[in-house]
Scaffold this motif. Structure first.
Motif, PDB file in Angstrom:
ATOM      1  N   VAL A  55       0.816  -1.208   0.000  1.00 47.00           N
ATOM      2  CA  VAL A  55       0.000   0.000   0.000  1.00 47.00           C
ATOM      3  C   VAL A  55       0.852   1.261   0.000  1.00 47.00           C
ATOM      4  O   VAL A  55       2.020   1.252   0.393  1.00 47.00           O
ATOM      5  CB  VAL A  55      -0.949   0.029   1.222  1.00 47.00           C
ATOM      6  CG1 VAL A  55      -1.862  -1.189   1.234  1.00 47.00           C
ATOM      7  CG2 VAL A  55      -0.163   0.107   2.532  1.00 47.00           C
ATOM      8  N   ASP A  56       0.246   2.341  -0.474  1.00 45.03           N
ATOM      9  CA  ASP A  56       0.776   3.686  -0.304  1.00 45.03           C
ATOM     10  C   ASP A  56      -0.412   4.581   0.007  1.00 45.03           C
ATOM     11  O   ASP A  56      -1.474   4.097   0.411  1.00 45.03           O
ATOM     12  CB  ASP A  56       1.587   4.137  -1.520  1.00 45.03           C
ATOM     13  CG  ASP A  56       0.741   4.292  -2.778  1.00 45.03           C
ATOM     14  OD1 ASP A  56      -0.483   4.077  -2.715  1.00 45.03           O
ATOM     15  OD2 ASP A  56       1.312   4.630  -3.825  1.00 45.03           O
ATOM     16  N   SER A  57      -0.279   5.881  -0.169  1.00 45.55           N
ATOM     17  CA  SER A  57      -1.351   6.794   0.216  1.00 45.55           C
ATOM     18  C   SER A  57      -2.342   7.060  -0.912  1.00 45.55           C
ATOM     19  O   SER A  57      -3.169   7.957  -0.803  1.00 45.55           O
ATOM     20  CB  SER A  57      -0.749   8.128   0.686  1.00 45.55           C
ATOM     21  OG  SER A  57       0.026   8.719  -0.342  1.00 45.55           O
ATOM     22  N   SER A  58      -2.294   6.308  -1.982  1.00 44.49           N
ATOM     23  CA  SER A  58      -3.154   6.556  -3.136  1.00 44.49           C
ATOM     24  C   SER A  58      -4.517   5.900  -2.980  1.00 44.49           C
ATOM     25  O   SER A  58      -4.712   4.974  -2.190  1.00 44.49           O
ATOM     26  CB  SER A  58      -2.486   6.028  -4.409  1.00 44.49           C
ATOM     27  OG  SER A  58      -2.422   4.618  -4.379  1.00 44.49           O
ATOM     28  N   ASP A  59      -5.477   6.392  -3.767  1.00 49.96           N
ATOM     29  CA  ASP A  59      -6.800   5.776  -3.800  1.00 49.96           C
ATOM     30  C   ASP A  59      -6.726   4.348  -4.320  1.00 49.96           C
ATOM     31  O   ASP A  59      -7.554   3.502  -3.956  1.00 49.96           O
ATOM     32  CB  ASP A  59      -7.739   6.603  -4.683  1.00 49.96           C
ATOM     33  CG  ASP A  59      -8.085   7.950  -4.065  1.00 49.96           C
ATOM     34  OD1 ASP A  59      -7.954   8.078  -2.834  1.00 49.96           O
ATOM     35  OD2 ASP A  59      -8.468   8.866  -4.816  1.00 49.96           O
TER      36      ASP A  59
END
Length: 332
Positions: free
Chosen positions: A21-25
């Motif tokens: 995961v990262d901070s993107s939608d």
């Protein structure tokens, strides 16, 4: 006391999963998709990468800039991404762990870091989101997905940005793309672990009619070769699927799909078929070997990953002789 029948059979073959995961939608979509797998007996690791700020500002040292604040921000962003994904899985029964990979310490790039984490965890499956645009702290872009598809030590599901899973639980429709190579048949074996006896399964081979060939080989002869190889490939894949206990033979169909003669390619033909058939997930091999009838995986798989509107499972050729770990037994 729980029994093996309490574990949904569609995910029983995947017990060690790394959710990247990262901070993107796109990562939010991947986390929601991962809920399908987060059941009792599954070990799920949520991993995020904190980028090293030094390559992002290569002249910082020369100008006397202190990058410690930037590094803390990147670490905080990775932690927030993990927290967001953890909340999406809070009500599930899987054993969830979290891990931040700090590239300022471990060096290397995002794809190698995630592949190494999956290998260290003996993962059976990786899940990640993908999108079209780059960002400073959002690294799940097509270039990372492309590289990771070459490095992943296990099967990988790419969830497109904006994808909304219509349901949780079993996959109702699984589309397998084959090209006659060992890689594509390995993908069939791995992807079949997603199926239940109620799952509708479709096997397709794309006959590429849009390619322009040398005058030395008549187009009709090449197309005939494609058709012949395609018929053999889908027949072999269907036979393999029909022999599995979690697959109902009457629910398996096999078809040849053709590109248009002009202004078309294999990737778009395959995705059109997936959309028309309302597939829940598309399964294909990557880096397949080329044969007489032009095995089309590798770059095509990455193209499909960048365009797909449904989750895509990619399986590397290393799985030709291997399968995921057997499911864990439930205990009361």
């Amino acid at each position: 006391m729980e029994t093996d029948t309490d574990v949904p059979p569609q995910t029983s073959g995947f017990r060690r999963i790394v959710l990247c995961v990262d901070s993107s939608d796109a990562s939010h979509c991947a986390a929601r998709f991962a809920r399908r797998f987060a059941q009792h007996g599954v070990e799920l690791t949520i991993a995020a990468v904190a980028l090293d700020p030094r390559p992002l500002a290569p002249h910082a040292a020369l100008s006397g800039l202190d990058l410690s604040a930037a590094r803390r921000e990147l670490l905080d962003d990775a932690q927030r991404a993990i927290a967001d994904s953890s909340s999406a899985l809070a009500d599930k029964a899987a054993a969830v762990r979290t891990h931040v990979i700090d590239l300022a310490k471990e060096r290397g790039d995002v794809a190698h870091a995630l592949a190494s984490k999956a290998k260290a965890d003996h993962a059976d499956l990786m899940i990640l989101g993908t999108r079209q645009h780059h960002g400073l702290v959002r690294w799940l872009d097509p270039s990372v997905t492309d590289r990771l598809s070459q490095l992943a030590p296990c099967a990988m599901v790419v969830v497109p940005d904006g994808y909304e899973s219509p349901r949780e639980g079993g996959f109702q429709r699984i589309l397998f793309a084959v090209d006659g190579s060992p890689t594509s048949f390995a993908a069939v074996k791995i992807g079949a672990l997603l199926a239940t006896p109620e799952t509708e399964i479709r096997v397709v081979y794309v006959v590429d009619r849009a390619i322009r060939y040398s005058d030395f080989v008549p187009m009709t002869l090449l197309e005939d070769a494609f058709v012949k190889e395609g018929e053999l490939a889908i027949a072999e894949a269907a036979q393999c699927l029909e022999s599995l206990r979690n697959v109902t033979r009457a629910h398996v169909s096999a078809n040849l799909v053709s590109t248009d003669i002009s202004a078309d390619d294999v990737s778009h033909a395959l995705l059109r078929d997936a959309e028309r058939w309302n597939a829940d997930v598309l399964v294909m091999g990557t880096h397949g070997r080329r044969g007489v009838a032009r095995a089309f995986f590798g770059s095509v798989a990455n193209r499909v990953a960048s365009l797909a509107k449904v989750p895509l499972m990619l399986v590397r050729d290393q799985h030709e002789e291997s399968t995921p770990s057997p499911p864990l037994k439930n205990v009361g």
